[in-house]
Design a protein around this motif. Structure first.
Motif, PDB file in Angstrom:
ATOM      1  N   HIS A 356       2.766  -1.592   0.255  1.00  0.00           N
ATOM      2  CA  HIS A 356       2.017  -0.345   0.401  1.00  0.00           C
ATOM      3  C   HIS A 356       1.091  -0.455   1.615  1.00  0.00           C
ATOM      4  O   HIS A 356       0.831  -1.555   2.121  1.00  0.00           O
ATOM      5  N   ARG A 357       0.612   0.681   2.088  1.00  0.00           N
ATOM      6  CA  ARG A 357      -0.297   0.716   3.237  1.00  0.00           C
ATOM      7  C   ARG A 357      -1.732   0.682   2.747  1.00  0.00           C
ATOM      8  O   ARG A 357      -2.120   1.400   1.827  1.00  0.00           O
ATOM      9  N   ASP A 358      -2.544  -0.166   3.371  1.00  0.00           N
ATOM     10  CA  ASP A 358      -3.957  -0.233   3.047  1.00  0.00           C
ATOM     11  C   ASP A 358      -4.708   0.834   3.834  1.00  0.00           C
ATOM     12  O   ASP A 358      -4.153   1.476   4.731  1.00  0.00           O
ATOM     13  N   ASP A 359      -5.996   1.013   3.504  1.00  0.00           N
ATOM     14  CA  ASP A 359      -6.796   2.044   4.175  1.00  0.00           C
ATOM     15  C   ASP A 359      -6.914   1.794   5.671  1.00  0.00           C
ATOM     16  O   ASP A 359      -7.055   2.734   6.459  1.00  0.00           O
ATOM     17  N   ASP A 360      -6.876   0.520   6.089  1.00  0.00           N
ATOM     18  CA  ASP A 360      -7.000   0.204   7.513  1.00  0.00           C
ATOM     19  C   ASP A 360      -5.655   0.213   8.231  1.00  0.00           C
ATOM     20  O   ASP A 360      -5.558  -0.174   9.405  1.00  0.00           O
ATOM     21  N   VAL A 364       0.519  -4.111   3.152  1.00  0.00           N
ATOM     22  CA  VAL A 364       0.148  -5.111   2.151  1.00  0.00           C
ATOM     23  C   VAL A 364       1.344  -5.369   1.246  1.00  0.00           C
ATOM     24  O   VAL A 364       1.906  -4.448   0.650  1.00  0.00           O
ATOM     25  N   ILE A 365       1.734  -6.647   1.158  1.00  0.00           N
ATOM     26  CA  ILE A 365       2.841  -7.047   0.288  1.00  0.00           C
ATOM     27  C   ILE A 365       2.236  -7.760  -0.919  1.00  0.00           C
ATOM     28  O   ILE A 365       1.505  -8.738  -0.771  1.00  0.00           O
ATOM     29  N   THR A 366       2.532  -7.257  -2.099  1.00  0.00           N
ATOM     30  CA  THR A 366       2.015  -7.864  -3.330  1.00  0.00           C
ATOM     31  C   THR A 366       3.174  -8.231  -4.249  1.00  0.00           C
ATOM     32  O   THR A 366       4.271  -7.694  -4.125  1.00  0.00           O
ATOM     33  N   GLY A 367       2.906  -9.109  -5.163  1.00  0.00           N
ATOM     34  CA  GLY A 367       3.923  -9.547  -6.122  1.00  0.00           C
ATOM     35  C   GLY A 367       3.764 -11.026  -6.388  1.00  0.00           C
ATOM     36  O   GLY A 367       3.387 -11.793  -5.494  1.00  0.00           O
ATOM     37  N   GLY A 409       3.409  -5.455  16.287  1.00  0.00           N
ATOM     38  CA  GLY A 409       1.957  -5.641  16.399  1.00  0.00           C
ATOM     39  C   GLY A 409       1.166  -5.198  15.184  1.00  0.00           C
ATOM     40  O   GLY A 409      -0.045  -5.458  15.109  1.00  0.00           O
ATOM     41  N   ASP A 410       1.821  -4.521  14.215  1.00  0.00           N
ATOM     42  CA  ASP A 410       1.107  -4.121  12.996  1.00  0.00           C
ATOM     43  C   ASP A 410       0.725  -5.352  12.170  1.00  0.00           C
ATOM     44  O   ASP A 410       1.349  -6.407  12.251  1.00  0.00           O
ATOM     45  N   THR A 411      -0.300  -5.161  11.351  1.00  0.00           N
ATOM     46  CA  THR A 411      -0.793  -6.259  10.512  1.00  0.00           C
ATOM     47  C   THR A 411      -0.083  -6.261   9.162  1.00  0.00           C
ATOM     48  O   THR A 411       0.094  -5.218   8.532  1.00  0.00           O
ATOM     49  N   VAL A 412       0.330  -7.446   8.737  1.00  0.00           N
ATOM     50  CA  VAL A 412       0.913  -7.645   7.410  1.00  0.00           C
ATOM     51  C   VAL A 412      -0.038  -8.545   6.628  1.00  0.00           C
ATOM     52  O   VAL A 412      -0.431  -9.613   7.115  1.00  0.00           O
ATOM     53  N   ARG A 413      -0.394  -8.115   5.425  1.00  0.00           N
ATOM     54  CA  ARG A 413      -1.364  -8.873   4.616  1.00  0.00           C
ATOM     55  C   ARG A 413      -0.698  -9.280   3.294  1.00  0.00           C
ATOM     56  O   ARG A 413      -0.165  -8.454   2.565  1.00  0.00           O
ATOM     57  N   ILE A 414      -0.728 -10.589   3.025  1.00  0.00           N
ATOM     58  CA  ILE A 414      -0.196 -11.126   1.767  1.00  0.00           C
ATOM     59  C   ILE A 414      -1.209 -12.112   1.215  1.00  0.00           C
ATOM     60  O   ILE A 414      -1.596 -13.054   1.903  1.00  0.00           O
ATOM     61  N   TYR A 415      -1.625 -11.886  -0.032  1.00  0.00           N
ATOM     62  CA  TYR A 415      -2.579 -12.790  -0.681  1.00  0.00           C
ATOM     63  C   TYR A 415      -3.811 -12.889   0.212  1.00  0.00           C
ATOM     64  O   TYR A 415      -4.454 -11.884   0.488  1.00  0.00           O
ATOM     65  N   SER A 416      -4.167 -14.065   0.712  1.00  0.00           N
ATOM     66  CA  SER A 416      -5.347 -14.201   1.556  1.00  0.00           C
ATOM     67  C   SER A 416      -4.990 -14.385   3.028  1.00  0.00           C
ATOM     68  O   SER A 416      -5.852 -14.707   3.851  1.00  0.00           O
ATOM     69  N   MET A 417      -3.715 -14.181   3.358  1.00  0.00           N
ATOM     70  CA  MET A 417      -3.260 -14.402   4.733  1.00  0.00           C
ATOM     71  C   MET A 417      -2.946 -13.072   5.427  1.00  0.00           C
ATOM     72  O   MET A 417      -2.540 -12.102   4.789  1.00  0.00           O
ATOM     73  N   GLU A 418      -3.161 -13.043   6.745  1.00  0.00           N
ATOM     74  CA  GLU A 418      -2.789 -11.899   7.573  1.00  0.00           C
ATOM     75  C   GLU A 418      -1.857 -12.374   8.673  1.00  0.00           C
ATOM     76  O   GLU A 418      -2.056 -13.446   9.254  1.00  0.00           O
TER      77      GLU A 418
END
Length: 423
Positions: A356-360, A364-367, A409-418
């Motif tokens: 899903h897309r975060d506000d910024d 964001v990949i979760t699971g 160049g987009d940011t991908v965020r998983i757990y505590s890593m970007e």
């Protein structure tokens, strides 16, 4: 002090990190990998203990953390598993996850246990990652993080018999007379603000537990007054003694009181309204004649209720009432209820990952699977990083991100890593 609700934070132990090491022996110049696995992190376990009566201890301590597992060592030595953290709670404690309101445990028997936060798995040492193509892997897994959550604890009093009735009808006086319990008794309403348990001893070494529970008022099913507190505690009783003021000394009509209270029970729980009730017509010493008592007996006869005229102050009629209740308990059969749950915390089946897309604007990949992979990967090690990239491709995360519209160049965020996305 009787405390029947608490809120605590629990955190299980992190798994120990795996070890990356190689054999160093004389005449063995190129010894293979021999890094051992990390130990299991400690679980957080709630244990029902009959010697604990309230949740008052949790007013002063709300944070519970289990210890992490030991790190793996060379020579294929495993790290030490951490001890589980055992937290004693009263028998009758119901445990819910605060965020989701999921029922995690219903601890209704002495010694019953429930794992409310599972310890993390120990990371694998580099010995596990040797292959014919890579005989000297330098990387090892980090330990899996432990679980953490806020819990809500609620205590439902476990008693065989509950005293039911409006305030000041004589429930506390009955309990004082038939047991060694000493509830406060006074000539004003709401003397009893918390459940009080007493053991009723009968001849021939027979006994049962009776609870004096806070008095009920109109609107209790909607939470008015002590409403939900009262109703929650009588849910687990087997038999109810419905105490009515037959004298009408406070301008009350016993039949009207009976109808109102049963109406509140039905609104709160259909099962609760079906519990067997025995009518205790109290304060017969204040009757000027038996008109009111006969009217109540006729009314209850039509509804199949047994009526016992009593005087809680003098004890008149109480032995007969207690003997009758004992007979009911001997033949009591629990009503089956498919919705009843015991200690059965089963984690939800969640997809391996969701995007899903975060506000910024970050993706964001979760699971559980992908978050566990990130947490257990050592990104400072080149071989470990390459392994992560292989698993990433195997899971086809690139395709899913592109479907969601990710750009270079987009940011991908998983757990505590970007990460910065690169094609």
């Amino acid at each position: 002090m009787f405390i029947d609700r608490a809120r605590i934070f629990v955190q299980s132990g992190k798994g120990g990190d795996g070890m990356s090491s190689f054999r160093h022996e004389k005449f063995v110049p190129k010894g293979g990998p021999n890094g051992g696995d990390g130990g299991q992190g400690g679980n957080v376990i709630l244990v029902a203990d009959r010697n604990v009566n309230t949740l008052v201890d949790f007013r002063y301590r709300r944070l519970f953390k289990a210890k992490p597992g030991g790190k793996g060592q060379g020579s294929n030595k495993f790290g030490r598993d951490a001890d589980d953290l055992l937290i004693p709670v009263p028998v009758g404690t119901v445990v819910r996850d605060e965020e989701s309101n999921t029922l995690l445990a219903d601890l209704s028997h002495d010694g019953q246990q429930a794992i409310v936060a599972k310890g993390g798995r120990g990371g694998r040492g580099n010995y596990h990652f040797r292959t014919s193509a890579n005989r000297a892997p330098t990387f090892a897994e980090r330990g899996e993080p432990g679980e953490e959550r806020w819990l809500r604890l609620e205590l439902k009093v476990l008693a065989d018999v509950g005293l039911l009735g409006y305030p000041s009808v004589g429930k506390s006086s009955i309990l004082r007379k038939v047991s060694a319990a000493e509830p406060e008794v006074a000539a004003y309403h709401f003397t009893t603000l918390n459940p009080i348990l007493g053991v009723v001893d009968l001849p021939d070494q027979r006994s049962f537990v009776m609870a004096d529970i806070p008095g009920l008022i109109d609107g209790a099913a909607e939470g008015v007054g002590l409403g939900h507190d009262f109703l929650r505690h009588i849910e687990r009783t087997k038999i109810l003694i419905h105490v009515l003021d037959v004298s009408g000394s406070e301008g009350r009509d016993p039949i009207e009181d009976y109808e109102k209270i049963n109406g509140e029970l039905a609104k709160y729980s259909e099962k609760l309204s079906r519990k067997q009730q025995v009518i205790a017509a109290n304060k017969i010493d204040l009757l000027s004649d038996d008109t009111n008592l006969k009217r109540l007996q006729q009314y209850m006869d039509e509804r199949g209720r047994d009526v016992f005229p009593i005087c809680a102050m003098s004890g008149e009629g109480l032995p007969e009432l207690m003997e009758y209740v004992w007979k009911l308990l001997e033949t009591y059969v629990e009503e089956p209820d498919e919705t009843d749950e015991e200690v059965i915390y089963k984690p939800e089946e969640k997809p391996d990952f969701e995007i899903h897309r975060d506000d910024d604007g970050a993706f964001v990949i979760t699971g559980p699977r992908i978050e566990r992979l990130v947490a257990m990967t050592n990104f400072d090690d080149d071989m470990s990083l390459r392994r992560f990239q292989r698993i990433w491709r195997y899971m086809e995360l690139d395709k899913m991100l592109q479907k969601e519209g990710i750009q270079e160049g987009d940011t991908v965020r998983i757990y505590s890593m970007e990460f910065e996305y690169r094609k």
